[in-house]
Each structure stands twice: as structure tokens, then as C-alpha cells.
Design a protein around this motif. Structure first.
Motif, PDB file in Angstrom:
ATOM      1  N   THR A  56       2.572   6.384  -8.816  1.00 39.21           N
ATOM      2  CA  THR A  56       3.008   6.370  -7.418  1.00 39.21           C
ATOM      3  C   THR A  56       3.212   4.940  -6.927  1.00 39.21           C
ATOM      4  N   ILE A  57       4.410   4.672  -6.432  1.00 38.96           N
ATOM      5  CA  ILE A  57       4.663   3.401  -5.760  1.00 38.96           C
ATOM      6  C   ILE A  57       4.122   3.538  -4.337  1.00 38.96           C
ATOM      7  N   ASN A  58       3.139   2.713  -3.992  1.00 38.28           N
ATOM      8  CA  ASN A  58       2.425   2.892  -2.728  1.00 38.28           C
ATOM      9  C   ASN A  58       2.657   1.692  -1.803  1.00 38.28           C
ATOM     10  N   ARG A  59       3.899   1.574  -1.320  1.00 37.48           N
ATOM     11  CA  ARG A  59       4.243   0.500  -0.378  1.00 37.48           C
ATOM     12  C   ARG A  59       5.100   1.073   0.753  1.00 37.48           C
ATOM     13  N   PRO A  60       4.626   2.104   1.438  1.00 32.28           N
ATOM     14  CA  PRO A  60       5.455   2.747   2.453  1.00 32.28           C
ATOM     15  C   PRO A  60       5.846   1.813   3.589  1.00 32.28           C
ATOM     16  N   LYS A  75       9.083   0.272   2.559  1.00 30.71           N
ATOM     17  CA  LYS A  75      10.020   1.242   1.996  1.00 30.71           C
ATOM     18  C   LYS A  75       9.922   1.320   0.474  1.00 30.71           C
ATOM     19  N   ASN A  76       8.674   1.167  -0.010  1.00 27.16           N
ATOM     20  CA  ASN A  76       8.381   1.253  -1.439  1.00 27.16           C
ATOM     21  C   ASN A  76       9.236   0.282  -2.261  1.00 27.16           C
ATOM     22  N   ALA A 103       4.106  -5.082  -7.515  1.00 24.64           N
ATOM     23  CA  ALA A 103       4.486  -3.699  -7.799  1.00 24.64           C
ATOM     24  C   ALA A 103       5.248  -3.600  -9.116  1.00 24.64           C
ATOM     25  N   SER A 132       6.577   8.217  -5.078  1.00 25.12           N
ATOM     26  CA  SER A 132       6.207   7.140  -4.163  1.00 25.12           C
ATOM     27  C   SER A 132       5.639   7.719  -2.884  1.00 25.12           C
ATOM     28  N   CYS A 166       7.876   7.865   3.055  1.00 20.76           N
ATOM     29  CA  CYS A 166       8.309   7.006   4.165  1.00 20.76           C
ATOM     30  C   CYS A 166       9.799   7.187   4.412  1.00 20.76           C
ATOM     31  N   SER A 210      12.503   4.423  -3.128  1.00 25.04           N
ATOM     32  CA  SER A 210      12.322   2.997  -3.349  1.00 25.04           C
ATOM     33  C   SER A 210      13.573   2.263  -2.895  1.00 25.04           C
TER      34      SER A 210
END
Length: 260
Positions: free
Chosen positions: A18-22, A25-26, A32, A56, A59, A63
Motif C-alpha cells: 500500500t502506498i500510504n501518502r494520501p 495524492k500517493n 516511497a 494505495s 484519496c 498515484s
């Protein structure tokens, strides 16, 4: 300070990355991008993992690709391009992973987000979202887009890379770019999980060889791909699983795979 932009969990032979940078906007920061390399190396080395899902945090964007704000700051303070600080800027480690990867795309995707999607073997998208390769709008590049020629018609790909415009995911789904489109992010993840569990239940050596054969044909052309496919399947035909599968079928029971 951002602590874990990439999260990895493993359950029932399925790894979820999971890309976790909401809040961004990931987008892919240096941390990352390098975290993704770590994730694919871990998945490749873990024999209990049969298949992976890439998703991800919700949001609205799966990505946004490269973190342009971080790129600008690095250029300003260090006078280097952000790619020079990434271990694997074009995500070759991900593309080289022998295990199937499913994209659970819970939002729109553009630029490097599209690169991640192209490196996946199956794609589940969210209805009403958009897809694009926007590099020409920001002076970057997309040398990684070539594999899309096996996934989209050439004129459509040309429109995408030359205009940098976003397209409705429904249009690309009509060309076969995505396996499924779902109504909500949760349903996207649910569909991806269902696909992953079905793959994880299959003979592991056969799955690896099947993915490898298709990838080899993409990379080498038909004749070269056929030869490489035969080589990849030698271990499959010589395995205990090749005996177990027919035996289980004859005995009307579920096979017990050994992966050897």
C-alpha cells in the motif's frame, strides 16, 4: 516526518503493498520509491507469498506519480534530479518480480502512477476515474511506457503520450487495459483480493512459469518467447506438483501443492 510511505502485509499467500501518502495524492517521494523496491525484494524472496496486490490509501488518486514538490526542492537545494536519489527510478525490480502483481487502482492515476499500473499483470480500476501519462506537460519523460503497446492500440497510446491528457478509465477498459471496473474503492480491493486468492490457490511453479512465459513473449517476440516459455516450464513438468495435480483431479479432491 513521514515514517512509512509504503506498507506491506501478508495473509494467506497474498502480499498487499500500500502506498500510504494520501496527503500528497500517493505521489512517489524518494522514500516511497525506495520503499517499493524493498517491498518487491521482500516479496520475491518470501516463498510463502504467491501473489501481490498493489494499492494505495484512499484519496481519489491511486498515484499521481513522481512527487513534483519534492523534486523541485531537491533540485533547488542539491542541484540534482530526484531520480538520482532513487535506487530504482524506473521500477525495474517490480517489473522483474516473478510473482503476479495485481493493481487495485482505487482512484485516478497519471505519470508514474501509470508506470506502476503497467508493471502489474492484472488491473482492477474504479469507475469514473481518469488515466494519463502527463510527462509532456511537465517536461519529464516516459521511456517506461513502451510495454503499453501490448495493452493498448498504438494510436491510443500515441494520443496519451503526446498530449499528456487524462482519459476516462472506461475508454481504456474498452480496449482491455483493465480486467474489471468497480463502483467503490472497497469493491476494487475486494475484486483484487478475489483474483489474488484464486491465483494463490493454484500450483505455484505453474503460476510463476505462466507469468514468465507471457512476459518473455512481450520482451523477445513470439519465437523467442516460446523458447523461453519452454525453458521456464521444465521445472514445472519435472515437479511433484505435476504429479499431484492429476492425482487430485482423479481422486476428486483439492490438490496439496508443494511448490517443488
Amino acid at each position: 516526518m513521514e515514517s512509512s510511505p509504503i506498507e506491506v502485509s501478508v495473509e494467506g499467500g497474498v502480499a498487499t503493498v500500500t502506498i500510504n501518502r494520501p496527503e500528497r495524492k500517493n505521489a512517489l517521494s524518494v522514500a516511497a520509491a525506495n520503499g517499493l523496491v524493498d517491498a518487491w525484494e521482500r516479496i520475491e524472496a518470501d516463498d510463502t507469498v504467491r501473489v501481490a496486490i498493489l494499492t494505495s490509501a484512499d484519496c481519489g488518486v491511486f498515484s499521481a506519480g513522481l512527487d513534483l514538490k519534492e523534486a523541485a526542492e531537491i533540485a533547488r537545494t542539491e542541484s540534482v534530479d530526484i531520480l538520482s536519489k532513487m535506487r530504482d527510478p524506473f521500477h525495474d525490480t517490480m517489473r522483474g518480480c516473478r510473482k503476479p502483481i495485481i493493481a487495485a487502482m482505487t482512484g485516478s492515476l497519471m505519470a508514474g502512477g501509470m508506470m506502476l499500473a503497467l508493471n502489474c499483470d492484472l488491473r482492477v480500476g474504479l469507475k469514473g476515474t481518469k488515466i494519463g501519462i502527463t510527462e509532456v506537460k511537465i517536461g519529464r519523460g516516459s521511456p517506461w511506457a513502451a510495454p503499453a503497446l501490448w495493452m493498448l492500440p498504438q494510436p491510443v497510446l500515441m494520443e496519451i503520450v503526446l498530449t499528456g491528457d487524462l482519459m476516462p478509465i472506461e475508454r481504456l477498459h474498452g480496449y482491455g487495459f483493465t480486467n474489471y471496473l468497480e463502483d467503490t474503492p472497497d469493491l476494487v480491493r475486494e475484486r483484487a483480493r478475489d483474483l489474488a486468492c484464486r491465483i494463490a490457490s493454484a500450483a505455484p511453479l505453474s503460476v510463476v512459469a505462466a507469468k514468465g512465459s507471457v512476459r518473455a513473449t512481450m520482451d523477445r517476440g513470439c519465437a523467442g518467447g516460446l523458447e523461453e516459455g519452454k525453458r521456464l516450464h521444465e521445472v514445472v513438468y519435472a515437479s511433484q506438483d505435476a504429479i499431484e495435480g492429476p492425482r487430485a483431479f482423479a481422486e476428486k479432491r483439492a490438490p496439496v501443492w508443494q511448490g517443488r
